[in-house]
Design an enzyme around this catalytic site. Structure first.
Site, PDB file in Angstrom:
ATOM      1  N   ARG A 159       0.770  -1.024  -0.081  1.00  0.00           N
ATOM      2  CA  ARG A 159       0.085  -0.105  -0.059  1.00  0.00           C
ATOM      3  C   ARG A 159       0.846   1.075   0.010  1.00  0.00           C
ATOM      4  NH1 ARG A 159      -4.685   0.461   4.423  1.00  0.00           N
ATOM      5  NH2 ARG A 159      -2.829   0.920   5.787  1.00  0.00           N
ATOM      6  N   LYS A 261      -2.860   6.594   1.487  1.00  0.00           N
ATOM      7  CA  LYS A 261      -2.643   6.858   2.847  1.00  0.00           C
ATOM      8  C   LYS A 261      -1.546   8.127   2.844  1.00  0.00           C
ATOM      9  CE  LYS A 261      -2.624   4.722   7.276  1.00  0.00           C
ATOM     10  NZ  LYS A 261      -4.160   4.787   7.495  1.00  0.00           N
ATOM     11  N   GLU A 297     -16.540   6.246   3.667  1.00  0.00           N
ATOM     12  CA  GLU A 297     -15.843   5.830   4.974  1.00  0.00           C
ATOM     13  C   GLU A 297     -15.892   6.782   5.821  1.00  0.00           C
ATOM     14  OE1 GLU A 297     -11.281   6.056   5.093  1.00  0.00           O
ATOM     15  OE2 GLU A 297     -11.740   5.828   2.786  1.00  0.00           O
TER      16      GLU A 297
END
Length: 415
Positions: A159, A261, A297
């Site tokens: 990620r 992220k 989210e």
């Protein structure tokens, strides 16, 4: 204070150690203030490798080693002197952090451990001026037999690499990332809580630390890992969270960076989150910015709904972070025979759900007790877990902590 004022007369491979203040910051002391320390608390020890000039640190401790260490030489079996029953989910300074650098050629240097402390960074650094930074989060658990378990660290590495590509940054290889995590965890082994008392939270950072004035990728990057012991997120039983659906602020937009992220994603949710918490809600649930009817989210968690034993969650399509706990819950649920749908989930389906829960590294799985949408309250059972969420939470945490057999091959054991 100039670095030379402290380092004068000492070889660069030595660190001056003094006692740590009872704060989360570590700082250099002037030579005059060091004279006031008892001689037994001041030691000069040789470090096997030089400490990078970009990091200013002072290590704490009366009876603690000051040597820079590696995973092959670390043999720390005692636990830190902490009341493990009272530890919360917050930052607590540990012994060591890990750092390695990358220049314009895209190749990362050999990383090294160094005492945990503040970092010295150029004010023109890319991360400070243009937000060129990423972070990850994962945990290490101590088993009853004393061994340590990591949970899917290669997924965090992948990620980070995906996020780095989006942010025009070089990134450590999966192997470099995982080995750096292992090294940092073993060096701080005494800070891993006893079984059942919590975990060691691991925070890898990738930052553009090279100086750049015009808008451009930084010329140098730093990969850094620090850790902190954290208690169980739910101290006294499970406390369902209460969310408010946000209809004005949005977390991400199509084509943006909501799916990686990057550090800026989290600063952007603070205002809506602060407003919600001031009104007594736990957090904010965001909708898509185009139609304002599809779930995306929570500020730092993925969202799931359960209806008639079918589990649904918003699909990953660039505006939602691909959570590793999310991915793991989906795979565990499917392995247990549940039907799991990754698709557009409407807010109308949310209010009609049998159960709602969130997933993330910190909470693992948190049941949602109620939702506020357009001033109406919808409850899902505010006494704790629902049947499905309880089953999934128990299965995943048992696997993470080494209490059940890892048939998924997700855990990495360290001795």
């Amino acid at each position: 204070m100039e670095r030379s004022a402290v380092a004068s007369g000492f070889h660069r491979n030595y660190i001056l150690c003094a006692s740590r203040a009872a704060t989360s910051t570590t700082r250099l002391h002037s030579l005059s203030s060091l004279r006031n320390f008892p001689s037994s608390s001041l030691r000069i020890r040789h470090c096997p490798s030089p400490i990078s000039s970009n990091f200013i640190v002072s290590e704490v401790s009366r009876n603690r080693r000051c040597d820079a260490v590696s995973s092959s030489t670390t043999d720390v079996t005692e636990l830190a002197e902490i009341d493990w029953d009272k530890i919360d989910f917050g930052l607590k300074p540990t012994d060591y952090m890990y750092a390695m650098k990358c220049s314009r050629d895209g190749e990362f240097s050999q990383g090294q451990l160094q005492p945990f402390g503040n970092i010295d960074i150029n004010p023109a650094a890319g991360v400070l001026n243009y937000g060129q930074g990423l972070f990850e989060g994962l945990k290490a658990y101590r088993k009853q037999d004393g061994n340590i378990l990591l949970f899917r660290p290669e997924e965090n590495a992948i990620r980070m690499r995906n996020g780095a590509e989006r942010m025009c940054m070089p990134s450590p290889t999966v192997e470099q990332f995982v080995e750096a995590v292992k090294t940092t965890v073993l060096a701080n082994k005494r800070w891993i809580p006893p079984p059942g008392k919590g975990s060691l939270y691991i925070r890898p950072l990738l930052m553009g630390t090279g100086a750049v004035l015009g808008l451009a990728p930084a010329p140098e990057y730093t990969f850094l890992i620090f850790v902190s012991p954290v208690g169980n997120y739910f101290k006294e039983g499970v406390a369902p969270i209460n969310l408010i659906v946000e209809t004005e602020f949005h977390r991400a937009t199509p084509g943006g960076t909501g799916g990686v992220k990057t550090i800026g994603n989290y600063a952007a949710v603070l205002k809506a989150q602060s407003i919600a918490k001031a009104k007594g809600y736990s957090d904010v649930l965001y909708l898509d910015c185009l139609h304002k009817r599809y779930l995306e989210e929570v500020s730092s968690c993925n969202i799931f709904i359960v209806k008639d034993n079918v589990i649904s969650t918003p699909e990953i399509k660039g505006t939602i972070l691909p959570g590793i706990t999310r991915k793991s819950i989906i795979e565990v649920a499917r392995s247990q025979g549940f039907k799991v749908e990754e698709r557009n989930v409407t807010v109308d389906e949310l209010v009609e759900a049998d159960e709602v829960f969130c997933t993330g590294t910190a909470v693992v799985l948190s049941p949602v007790g109620s939702i506020i949408y357009k001033s109406q309250r919808f409850s899902y059972g505010e006494d704790g877990f629902g049947t499905v969420s309880k089953q999934l939470y128990t299965s995943l945490t048992s696997l993470q902590m080494g209490l059940s057999e890892d048939n998924m091959n997700w855990t990495v054991q360290l001795s």
